[in-house]
Scaffold this motif. Structure first.
Motif, short mmCIF file in Angstrom:
data_model
loop_
_atom_site.label_atom_id
_atom_site.label_comp_id
_atom_site.label_asym_id
_atom_site.label_seq_id
_atom_site.Cartn_x
_atom_site.Cartn_y
_atom_site.Cartn_z
N ILE A 85 -5.79 -63.21 30.40
CA ILE A 85 -6.95 -63.23 29.50
C ILE A 85 -8.21 -63.49 30.30
N ILE A 86 -9.18 -62.59 30.15
CA ILE A 86 -10.49 -62.77 30.76
C ILE A 86 -11.50 -62.86 29.60
N TYR A 87 -12.24 -63.95 29.57
CA TYR A 87 -13.17 -64.18 28.46
C TYR A 87 -14.40 -63.28 28.57
N VAL A 88 -14.96 -62.98 27.41
CA VAL A 88 -16.13 -62.12 27.32
C VAL A 88 -17.25 -62.91 26.64
N LEU B 195 -18.92 -54.12 30.46
CA LEU B 195 -18.31 -55.40 30.82
C LEU B 195 -18.75 -55.76 32.24
N VAL B 196 -19.79 -56.59 32.32
CA VAL B 196 -20.34 -56.99 33.61
C VAL B 196 -19.51 -58.15 34.13
N LYS B 197 -18.89 -57.95 35.28
CA LYS B 197 -17.97 -58.94 35.83
C LYS B 197 -18.72 -60.11 36.45
N GLY B 198 -18.33 -61.30 36.03
CA GLY B 198 -18.88 -62.52 36.60
C GLY B 198 -17.79 -63.22 37.39
N TYR C 48 -16.40 -61.89 31.81
CA TYR C 48 -17.26 -60.71 31.66
C TYR C 48 -18.43 -61.08 30.76
N THR C 49 -19.54 -60.38 30.94
CA THR C 49 -20.65 -60.46 30.00
C THR C 49 -20.76 -59.09 29.34
#
Length: 193
Positions: A135-138, A174-177, A181-182
């Motif tokens: 899980i990657i949060y957005v 989905l801009v990866k941080g 993601y943002t």
């Protein structure tokens, strides 16, 4: 008796003349209502960074879709031709059908004429699921606007279907941080048939 029969036939003749006059008056205007056309909205996703598999998903909740006419009026697009009201639609943007632009998210009868675009109200999921377990949060930016406005003019003809493909580019959206993601939506109308 003969006078009564003459007055009765004269009265009947007057009634017939009045009826014919009324029928001609009501047929004076020739009005033809146009047959509606159909708009079908399809979703296409561009993603080279995340694979299209059944174990990967990023859900967007679509709460409304509208076709915008050239005069500024809007027509609600329902989920299919039999629907009579809008329903919230949960769409996996990483669905195989979205990769091939065959994922239908709306279809309805509309008045024929000139249109300038499509409006769509969305709410992105708070997470991307990869491989079924990761899980990657957005996160949404503070100035996030849930109204996506797709602008490209098109024409709807009577008794014909107009196919519109809305494309969301997930690689840019989905801009990866460092840890999340943002969500910064990048979208367009890429096809009108």
């Amino acid at each position: 008796m003969k006078q009564f029969a003459n007055s009765l036939s004269l009265s009947a003749l007057v009634v017939v003349i009045i009826l014919i006059a009324l029928i001609n008056i009501s047929c004076q205007y020739d009005y033809n209502s146009p047959t509606p056309g159909i708009i079908q909205i399809r979703l296409k996703t561009i993603s080279n960074n995340i694979e299209f598999t059944e174990l990967n998903n990023f859900i967007i909740k679509i709460t409304g879709i509208e076709a915008v006419r050239s005069d500024g009026s809007r027509v609600s697009i329902y989920e299919d031709l039999m629907a009579i009201e809008s329903k919230t639609l949960l769409v996996n943007t990483l669905d195989f059908r979205a990769r091939d632009s065959s994922l239908i998210i709306g279809e309805t009868y509309v008045p024929p004429g000139d249109y300038v675009g499509v409006n769509m109200l969305i709410e992105p999921s708070t997470e991307v699921i990869l491989r079924g377990y990761q899980i990657i949060y957005v996160n949404k930016p503070e100035n996030f606007n849930s109204l996506l406005t797709f602008r490209k003019p098109y024409h709807v003809d009577e008794s014909k279907t107009t196919y519109i493909t809305l494309t969301i580019d997930l690689d840019k959206t989905l801009v990866k941080g460092a840890y999340a993601y943002t969500f910064d939506p990048h979208y367009d109308i890429t096809s009108i048939k």
